[in-house]
Each structure stands twice: as structure tokens, then as C-alpha cells.
Design a protein around this motif. Structure first.
Motif, PDB file in Angstrom:
ATOM      1  N   GLN A 257       0.827  -1.208   0.000  1.00 45.91           N
ATOM      2  CA  GLN A 257       0.000   0.000   0.000  1.00 45.91           C
ATOM      3  C   GLN A 257       0.860   1.256   0.000  1.00 45.91           C
ATOM      4  N   ILE A 258       1.930   1.242   0.777  1.00 42.54           N
ATOM      5  CA  ILE A 258       2.811   2.409   0.846  1.00 42.54           C
ATOM      6  C   ILE A 258       3.463   2.682  -0.509  1.00 42.54           C
ATOM      7  N   MET A 259       3.932   1.598  -1.136  1.00 39.65           N
ATOM      8  CA  MET A 259       4.670   1.755  -2.393  1.00 39.65           C
ATOM      9  C   MET A 259       3.761   1.729  -3.620  1.00 39.65           C
ATOM     10  N   ASP A 260       2.462   1.465  -3.386  1.00 38.11           N
ATOM     11  CA  ASP A 260       1.476   1.407  -4.466  1.00 38.11           C
ATOM     12  C   ASP A 260       1.833   0.353  -5.512  1.00 38.11           C
ATOM     13  N   ILE A 261       2.182  -0.832  -4.994  1.00 40.16           N
ATOM     14  CA  ILE A 261       2.485  -1.987  -5.848  1.00 40.16           C
ATOM     15  C   ILE A 261       1.812  -3.206  -5.222  1.00 40.16           C
ATOM     16  N   GLY A 262       1.873  -4.340  -5.890  1.00 38.47           N
ATOM     17  CA  GLY A 262       1.293  -5.562  -5.363  1.00 38.47           C
ATOM     18  C   GLY A 262       2.232  -6.266  -4.388  1.00 38.47           C
ATOM     19  N   PRO A 263       1.689  -7.141  -3.537  1.00 35.89           N
ATOM     20  CA  PRO A 263       2.513  -7.870  -2.583  1.00 35.89           C
ATOM     21  C   PRO A 263       3.619  -8.696  -3.237  1.00 35.89           C
ATOM     22  N   ARG A 264       3.347  -9.260  -4.420  1.00 37.49           N
ATOM     23  CA  ARG A 264       4.395 -10.040  -5.100  1.00 37.49           C
ATOM     24  C   ARG A 264       5.547  -9.148  -5.533  1.00 37.49           C
ATOM     25  N   ALA A 265       5.233  -7.929  -5.940  1.00 33.47           N
ATOM     26  CA  ALA A 265       6.286  -6.988  -6.328  1.00 33.47           C
ATOM     27  C   ALA A 265       7.130  -6.620  -5.105  1.00 33.47           C
ATOM     28  N   VAL A 266       6.478  -6.511  -3.940  1.00 30.44           N
ATOM     29  CA  VAL A 266       7.213  -6.232  -2.706  1.00 30.44           C
ATOM     30  C   VAL A 266       8.179  -7.369  -2.417  1.00 30.44           C
ATOM     31  N   GLU A 267       7.692  -8.614  -2.511  1.00 30.00           N
ATOM     32  CA  GLU A 267       8.551  -9.778  -2.259  1.00 30.00           C
ATOM     33  C   GLU A 267       9.736  -9.794  -3.211  1.00 30.00           C
ATOM     34  N   SER A 268       9.477  -9.469  -4.475  1.00 31.25           N
ATOM     35  CA  SER A 268      10.541  -9.476  -5.479  1.00 31.25           C
ATOM     36  C   SER A 268      11.580  -8.393  -5.178  1.00 31.25           C
ATOM     37  N   LEU A 269      11.113  -7.184  -4.895  1.00 30.38           N
ATOM     38  CA  LEU A 269      12.036  -6.094  -4.586  1.00 30.38           C
ATOM     39  C   LEU A 269      12.856  -6.401  -3.337  1.00 30.38           C
ATOM     40  N   THR A 270      12.198  -6.939  -2.335  1.00 29.47           N
ATOM     41  CA  THR A 270      12.877  -7.253  -1.072  1.00 29.47           C
ATOM     42  C   THR A 270      13.927  -8.335  -1.288  1.00 29.47           C
ATOM     43  N   ALA A 271      13.567  -9.387  -2.018  1.00 22.70           N
ATOM     44  CA  ALA A 271      14.511 -10.484  -2.275  1.00 22.70           C
ATOM     45  C   ALA A 271      15.717  -9.982  -3.075  1.00 22.70           C
ATOM     46  N   ARG A 272      15.462  -9.188  -4.117  1.00 22.02           N
ATOM     47  CA  ARG A 272      16.580  -8.658  -4.913  1.00 22.02           C
ATOM     48  C   ARG A 272      17.448  -7.722  -4.078  1.00 22.02           C
ATOM     49  N   GLY A 273      16.813  -6.915  -3.247  1.00 23.30           N
ATOM     50  CA  GLY A 273      17.558  -5.998  -2.384  1.00 23.30           C
ATOM     51  C   GLY A 273      18.439  -6.738  -1.392  1.00 23.30           C
ATOM     52  N   LYS A 274      17.925  -7.815  -0.796  1.00 24.75           N
ATOM     53  CA  LYS A 274      18.721  -8.600   0.152  1.00 24.75           C
ATOM     54  C   LYS A 274      19.907  -9.268  -0.531  1.00 24.75           C
ATOM     55  N   ARG A 275      19.659  -9.791  -1.744  1.00 23.75           N
ATOM     56  CA  ARG A 275      20.763 -10.417  -2.482  1.00 23.75           C
ATOM     57  C   ARG A 275      21.836  -9.397  -2.802  1.00 23.75           C
ATOM     58  N   ALA A 276      21.420  -8.200  -3.210  1.00 22.94           N
ATOM     59  CA  ALA A 276      22.383  -7.144  -3.538  1.00 22.94           C
ATOM     60  C   ALA A 276      23.165  -6.728  -2.283  1.00 22.94           C
ATOM     61  N   LEU A 277      22.484  -6.627  -1.139  1.00 23.95           N
ATOM     62  CA  LEU A 277      23.174  -6.270   0.105  1.00 23.95           C
ATOM     63  C   LEU A 277      24.198  -7.328   0.485  1.00 23.95           C
ATOM     64  N   THR A 278      23.808  -8.589   0.348  1.00 25.43           N
ATOM     65  CA  THR A 278      24.727  -9.677   0.672  1.00 25.43           C
ATOM     66  C   THR A 278      25.983  -9.592  -0.196  1.00 25.43           C
ATOM     67  N   ALA A 279      25.778  -9.324  -1.470  1.00 24.89           N
ATOM     68  CA  ALA A 279      26.928  -9.200  -2.377  1.00 24.89           C
ATOM     69  C   ALA A 279      27.795  -7.998  -2.007  1.00 24.89           C
ATOM     70  N   LEU A 280      27.154  -6.884  -1.698  1.00 23.74           N
ATOM     71  CA  LEU A 280      27.901  -5.668  -1.360  1.00 23.74           C
ATOM     72  C   LEU A 280      28.682  -5.815  -0.053  1.00 23.74           C
ATOM     73  N   LEU A 281      28.147  -6.600   0.873  1.00 16.81           N
ATOM     74  CA  LEU A 281      28.780  -6.736   2.184  1.00 16.81           C
ATOM     75  C   LEU A 281      29.657  -7.978   2.315  1.00 16.81           C
ATOM     76  N   SER A 282      29.648  -8.830   1.298  1.00 15.72           N
ATOM     77  CA  SER A 282      30.337 -10.119   1.422  1.00 15.72           C
ATOM     78  C   SER A 282      31.825  -9.980   1.706  1.00 15.72           C
ATOM     79  N   ASP A 283      32.484  -8.984   1.102  1.00 13.13           N
ATOM     80  CA  ASP A 283      33.924  -8.846   1.331  1.00 13.13           C
ATOM     81  C   ASP A 283      34.244  -8.223   2.694  1.00 13.13           C
ATOM     82  N   GLN A 284      33.217  -7.779   3.423  1.00 12.86           N
ATOM     83  CA  GLN A 284      33.437  -7.175   4.738  1.00 12.86           C
ATOM     84  C   GLN A 284      33.027  -8.097   5.889  1.00 12.86           C
TER      85      GLN A 284
END
Length: 198
Positions: A157-184
């Protein structure tokens, strides 16, 4: 049983007589208010001796306050008596319960050590830096889900998208964070596969 006057001016006159040592005024106030004060204290403390002490202290405070009683004040005498009684009871409860421990009791310091605090600060800064490298929508979804701890439907509701889009964005964001932080990971003290978010 003698009843206390309800007229503010009559109350003030009775209190002035009480303060001056008038025994009839003292009896009138005691017979009217002492049972009420004691009953209230007993309900709060569940201890007869403590309730008696509170009742006596309340009457003593009334005697001290009587000469300066403001008959035009917002509180009636009855309200004032309840307030003083309740405050005295709360003070006693704080001295005897874990949420109000005596001031001289030594309590172990449960704060994290300086080393842990520094590590937490480093992790926080690394996460903040990594979050700022994510695309805006991924960052927003990750923050709402894993930092603000909102549910997917509310985020949708906040982002004005569907729940599946939220899951997709969240999953991609977590994967990107893991990659960005992996060397630390080692420097940040991570020993498992969890990096940054839960």
C-alpha cells in the motif's frame, strides 16, 4: 458519621480549623476521609500495616497543607486526598518492586562492551553505505520490511504496488546487500550466512 462539606468555602474553613488544632475539625476530617484513604491504600498495597502508614502520612500532609488550602483550586479535597494517597502508594511500590529498586542496590551493567558497541557501529555504517548503493525502490522495500518491520501488504500500500512486487524487490535488495557486504564479513564479525538484515 460526620460528612465533609462539599462547598469549597466550607471545606476551606474546616481545613483552617483543622490546621489551628480544632479537635472537632480533626474528627470530622478523619471520620470522613480516613476510611476512604485506608481502603484505597490497602487496595494498592495489599498490606494492612503499609496502608495504615500511608493513611497516617496522607492525614499528616493534609494537616501541613491545610493552612494554604486554595478553595478556588481545581481539585476538591476528596480528589486531593486520593491523589496524595496514590502517590504515596506508588512511592512505596517502587521501593519494593523490581521496577523500582532501591537506589543503593548495585545492579550489574548489562550494556554491551565497548568492543561490541564499536562492532555494532561498524555494521550499521556498512549497512547504511550498502543500502545507499541499492536502486531506490529496492532500498525502500528493504528498509520498510527489514528495518521498519512492516508486513508485505502494508508495504504494498505504501509503495502502491502488489505484494508479489514487494517480495521481489525485497529479495533482490537482500541479495544485492549480501553481495555488497560479502567482502566485509570478517571485518564486521559475521560468522554465519546472515549479513546485514534478518
Amino acid at each position: 458519621m460526620t460528612q465533609s462539606p462539599t462547598d469549597p468555602a466550607a471545606e476551606a474553613a474546616l481545613l483552617a480549623a483543622y490546621a489551628a488544632g480544632d479537635s472537632d475539625a480533626a474528627r470530622a476530617l478523619a471520620s470522613t476521609y480516613l476510611p476512604m484513604v485506608y481502603a484505597h491504600a490497602y487496595r494498592m498495597l495489599n498490606d494492612r500495616a503499609e496502608a495504615e502508614d500511608v493513611a497516617q502520612e496522607t492525614m499528616l500532609r493534609l494537616w501541613k497543607h491545610a493552612p494554604s488550602w486554595d478553595s478556588g483550586g481545581a481539585a476538591s479535597l476528596r480528589t486531593w486526598m486520593y491523589r496524595v494517597t496514590a502517590n504515596l502508594c506508588i512511592d512505596r511500590l517502587r521501593k519494593t518492586r523490581p521496577d523500582g529498586l532501591p537506589p543503593d542496590l548495585e545492579i550489574a551493567d548489562t550494556r554491551p562492551s565497548v568492543e561490541v558497541q564499536m562492532q555494532n557501529t561498524a555494521r550499521h555504517m556498512a549497512l547504511e553505505d550498502a543500502l545507499m548503493q541499492l536502486p531506490d525502490r529496492q532500498r525502500q522495500a528493504v528498509v520498510l520490511r527489514h528495518i521498519d518491520e512492516l508486513g508485505n501488504s502494508e508495504i504494498a500500500q505504501i509503495m502502491d504496488i502488489g505484494p508479489r512486487a514487494v517480495e521481489s524487490l525485497t529479495a533482490r535488495g537482500k541479495r544485492a546487500l549480501t553481495a555488497l557486504l560479502s567482502d566485509q564479513r570478517k571485518n564486521l564479525g559475521y560468522t554465519d550466512d546472515t549479513v546485514g538484515t534478518s
